[in-house]
Design a protein around this motif. Structure first.
Motif, short mmCIF file in Angstrom:
data_model
loop_
_atom_site.label_atom_id
_atom_site.label_comp_id
_atom_site.label_asym_id
_atom_site.label_seq_id
_atom_site.Cartn_x
_atom_site.Cartn_y
_atom_site.Cartn_z
N GLN A 33 0.87 -1.11 0.04
CA GLN A 33 -0.11 0.17 -0.07
C GLN A 33 0.88 1.30 0.12
N ALA A 34 0.51 2.13 -0.59
CA ALA A 34 1.33 3.61 -0.89
C ALA A 34 1.03 4.20 0.47
N ILE A 35 1.99 4.83 0.78
CA ILE A 35 1.91 5.60 2.01
C ILE A 35 2.66 6.97 2.06
N SER A 36 2.40 8.00 2.61
CA SER A 36 2.94 9.47 2.68
C SER A 36 2.91 10.13 3.93
N SER A 37 3.83 11.01 4.02
CA SER A 37 3.78 11.72 5.15
C SER A 37 3.20 13.09 4.82
N LYS A 38 3.08 13.51 3.44
CA LYS A 38 2.61 14.48 3.03
C LYS A 38 1.23 15.11 3.72
#
Length: 153
Positions: A33-38
């Motif tokens: 799964q794609a994860i981002s801190s943005k």
């Protein structure tokens, strides 16, 4: 009075000078799964299974994940050095850890966040500015996380 003002100014400058800003983390978890801190307050823990302190601190990471209540996200970043994806998946499954885990096979993420050893705890605000960093789990880190989750430390 001049010495006091000079001291305050120097303290303010040193705090400002050490506040680091990072581009958002963009990665895939071990589950694909794609994860981002943005745009999200993010607690990153850089770790490895061969690091005794890292392994000892994993229950704290689980507790932080459970207490976050959606107010911040927790991401465990395995540094990838002398590790395999299958080994990490086995370790996470054996301990039933629910938080997202990223495997840094290339070392790019570790380099991006200027991590030189494990464990490394980094708390970022929603703009990617470092709020707190420590090599080991500290009471100060626990206080920062409690503040982020709205729990009294």
């Amino acid at each position: 009075m001049t010495k006091t003002l000079t001291g305050i100014l120097l303290l303010a400058l040193s705090v400002t000078a050490t506040a680091k800003s990072y581009p958002p983390l963009q990665a895939d978890t071990l589950q694909g799964q794609a994860i981002s801190s943005k745009g999200k307050v993010t607690y990153l823990k850089f770790w490895a299974t061969w690091c005794a302190y890292c392994v000892e601190e994993m229950p704290h990471l689980q507790q932080a994940y459970e207490q976050s209540q959606g107010r911040y996200q927790v991401i465990a970043v395995n540094v990838g050095f002398n590790q395999t994806i299958q080994g990490i998946k086995t370790y996470i499954k054996r301990h039933d850890y629910p938080f997202p885990v990223v495997f840094d096979a290339t070392g790019d993420i570790t380099h991006q966040y200027q991590v030189t050893g494990t464990p490394q705890h980094i708390l970022l605000d929603a703009n990617g500015i470092e709020i707190y960093r420590s090599a080991l789990l500290t009471d100060e880190l626990k206080q920062h996380l409690a503040t982020q989750s709205g729990v009294k430390p």
